[in-house]
Each structure stands twice: as structure tokens, then as C-alpha cells.
Design a protein around this motif. Structure first.
Motif, mmCIF file in Angstrom:
data_model
loop_
_atom_site.group_PDB
_atom_site.id
_atom_site.type_symbol
_atom_site.label_atom_id
_atom_site.label_comp_id
_atom_site.label_asym_id
_atom_site.label_seq_id
_atom_site.Cartn_x
_atom_site.Cartn_y
_atom_site.Cartn_z
ATOM 1 N N ILE A 152 1.004 -1.440 -0.046
ATOM 2 C CA ILE A 152 0.008 -0.065 0.197
ATOM 3 C C ILE A 152 0.931 1.340 0.018
ATOM 4 C CG2 ILE A 152 -1.569 1.420 1.482
ATOM 5 C CD1 ILE A 152 -2.865 -0.980 -0.128
ATOM 6 N N ILE A 155 2.307 1.754 -3.554
ATOM 7 C CA ILE A 155 1.382 2.309 -4.237
ATOM 8 C C ILE A 155 1.241 3.826 -4.133
ATOM 9 C CG2 ILE A 155 -0.954 2.141 -5.215
ATOM 10 C CD1 ILE A 155 -0.941 -0.984 -5.000
ATOM 11 N N GLY A 156 1.147 4.141 -2.870
ATOM 12 C CA GLY A 156 0.764 5.531 -2.506
ATOM 13 C C GLY A 156 2.187 6.452 -3.020
ATOM 14 N N MET A 159 1.394 6.876 -6.713
ATOM 15 C CA MET A 159 0.600 7.620 -7.008
ATOM 16 C C MET A 159 0.973 9.094 -6.791
ATOM 17 S SD MET A 159 -2.855 5.420 -5.795
ATOM 18 C CE MET A 159 -3.796 6.746 -6.334
ATOM 19 N N ILE A 170 -1.194 12.556 0.021
ATOM 20 C CA ILE A 170 -2.044 11.331 -0.667
ATOM 21 C C ILE A 170 -2.453 10.300 0.236
ATOM 22 C CG2 ILE A 170 0.018 9.911 -1.258
ATOM 23 C CD1 ILE A 170 -2.571 10.742 -3.626
ATOM 24 N N PHE A 171 -1.611 10.036 1.304
ATOM 25 C CA PHE A 171 -1.993 9.286 2.312
ATOM 26 C C PHE A 171 -3.235 9.639 3.340
ATOM 27 C CE2 PHE A 171 2.172 7.093 1.522
ATOM 28 C CZ PHE A 171 1.588 5.867 1.245
ATOM 29 N N HIS A 174 -6.306 10.646 0.240
ATOM 30 C CA HIS A 174 -6.766 9.960 -0.721
ATOM 31 C C HIS A 174 -6.348 8.561 -0.385
ATOM 32 C CE1 HIS A 174 -7.677 13.472 -3.082
ATOM 33 N NE2 HIS A 174 -6.477 13.885 -2.799
ATOM 34 N N LEU A 175 -6.505 7.999 0.857
ATOM 35 C CA LEU A 175 -6.175 6.589 1.111
ATOM 36 C C LEU A 175 -7.110 5.578 0.471
ATOM 37 C CD1 LEU A 175 -4.426 4.815 2.736
ATOM 38 C CD2 LEU A 175 -6.141 5.004 4.758
ATOM 39 N N ILE A 178 -5.817 4.707 -2.676
ATOM 40 C CA ILE A 178 -4.646 3.932 -2.831
ATOM 41 C C ILE A 178 -5.152 2.367 -2.586
ATOM 42 C CG2 ILE A 178 -2.553 3.325 -1.623
ATOM 43 C CD1 ILE A 178 -2.325 6.110 -0.730
ATOM 44 N N THR A 179 -6.168 2.154 -1.693
ATOM 45 C CA THR A 179 -6.470 0.780 -1.489
ATOM 46 C C THR A 179 -7.122 0.357 -2.664
ATOM 47 O OG1 THR A 179 -8.653 1.437 -0.337
ATOM 48 C CG2 THR A 179 -6.615 1.006 0.840
ATOM 49 N N TRP A 182 -4.576 -0.677 -5.164
ATOM 50 C CA TRP A 182 -3.920 -2.147 -4.692
ATOM 51 C C TRP A 182 -4.845 -3.120 -5.300
ATOM 52 C CZ3 TRP A 182 -5.625 -6.283 -1.975
ATOM 53 C CH2 TRP A 182 -4.524 -6.976 -1.837
#
Length: 210
Positions: A152, A155-156, A159, A170-171, A174-175, A178-179, A182
Motif C-alpha cells: 500500500i 502504491i501511494g 501515485m 496522498i495518504f 486519498h487513502l 490507494i486501496t 491496490w
């Protein structure tokens, strides 16, 4: 007058004892036993070896006198279960961040990194917590979560680079994206890495407690 000549003593018979050194009352020495034959002594058979002592109680497995008993197996090392769990949790979070940084920098999931995450989590838990049977199972679960969290994070980071924003933004904002990303990008290899990390943690906990 004719002188009378004293009669001469009669000769003694050979069987009569003869005086020794002029002493008529001394007894003759008894005949000494013959000296042993050196050749016969040298060639005489050696004395037989003593027979082994009988086994106690007829048990062939009973310990013989002077035998060293086998050492007892070492008892498993004891540790602090709670401290071991906390250590595994901290190591899981740290290794998840490192694994995520590797994924974000390379844009690839690396199997050796997943194995390293599992081994570090499990070994730390076993080293601190001892041989408690709970630790390998919990370590496997924590390592699985650490590999997932690392993916995760990776990927964050990717992104954030694409969007041109910071990873913190972003975390925090926009979590969900991100999920979702994934779930779309995950393939069979992603799940294999999750299993590898869990298995490595299970084995590492046993090695750490040895």
C-alpha cells in the motif's frame, strides 16, 4: 705291660645325620625346593581376564559402573510473551515502511524483500518472547500485514509521484484511492508475496527462540 688301644668309633651309616660345623647337636638343613624353571615360567599361559560384571537386574540397558550418562536435552528458552508481541509489532511497522519505500522506488514487488520482512518480524519475536507457541502464529499474521502495508505504501508513493503531490497528502486525503489501486493492480504474485512473508515469519520465530 701292654697298652690297650681304645676302640675306634664305628663308621656312621650314610643314613645317620652328620654334625654340622662340628656341632653334634645341630640339625641338618632340609633340602631346599628346586628353583623354578625360567623357560617354563616364560611360556606359561597368561592369566585369564576377569569376566565382565553381570548386568544389574538382567537389564541390558542399565547403566554400567563408570559409564557417563547421556546429557539431558536443553529446555526451551523462556521469554516474555507480551514483550515479544510488542517487539514483533514494532518490527512489522518498520519493515513495512522499508518494503513500501523499495516498492515505490522500483515500482516492483520484490520477493526477497517480502522474505526479509517475515524473517525479521518472526526472529525478533522469538528472540525476545522465547519458545511460546503463540509467537510463530502471531508473527505470521503481523508479517502478512506488514507486506500488505508495504505494498500500500509503495502504491501511494507511486501515485504521489504521478500526481505531483507529497506522499503525506496522498495518504491523508486519498487513502481510499490507494486501496482501490491496490485491488486493481494486485495479481497472483502479490498474494504469493503475502504468503512468503507469513511463512518466513513463522519459521523465523522458531529459529529466534532456539
Amino acid at each position: 705291660m701292654t697298652e690297650s688301644t681304645p676302640p675306634s668309633p664305628a663308621p656312621s651309616s650314610p643314613s645317620e645325620p652328620q654334625p654340622v660345623d662340628g656341632n653334634p647337636y645341630a640339625q641338618p638343613a632340609a633340602d631346599a625346593p628346586p628353583a623354578p624353571d625360567a623357560t617354563a615360567t616364560a611360556t606359561a599361559a597368561p592369566a585369564p581376564a576377569p569376566a565382565p560384571a553381570p548386568v544389574a537386574g538382567g537389564n541390558p540397558f542399565a547403566a554400567q559402573p563408570g559409564a557417563v550418562p547421556p546429557p539431558f536435552p536443553a529446555a526451551p528458552r523462556q521469554g516474555n510473551l507480551v514483550l515479544g508481541l510488542l517487539t514483533a509489532l514494532v518490527v512489522a511497522l518498520v519493515t513495512a515502511g522499508i518494503y513500501g519505500g523499495i516498492v515505490g522506488a522500483t515500482e516492483y514487488e520484490i520477493g526477497y524483500a517480502a522474505v526479509g520482512v517475515g524473517l525479521l518480524v518472526g526472529f525478533a519475536a522469538g528472540k525476545v518472547g522465547g519458545a511460546n507457541p503463540v509467537l510463530p502464529v502471531v508473527s505470521a499474521v503481523l508479517a502478512l500485514g506488514a507486506v500488505y502495508l508495504g505494498q500500500i505504501i509503495g502504491i501511494g508513493i507511486i501515485m504521489a509521484d504521478i500526481a505531483g503531490v507529497s506522499a503525506t497528502e496522498i495518504f491523508s486525503e486519498h487513502l481510499d484511492l490507494i486501496t482501490e489501486g491496490w485491488s486493481e493492480e494486485a495479481d497472483a504474485l502479490s498474494f504469493v508475496f503475502l504468503g512468503i512473508g507469513a511463512f518466513a515469519a513463522f519459521s523465523g520465530a522458531k529459529k529466534g527462540a532456539a
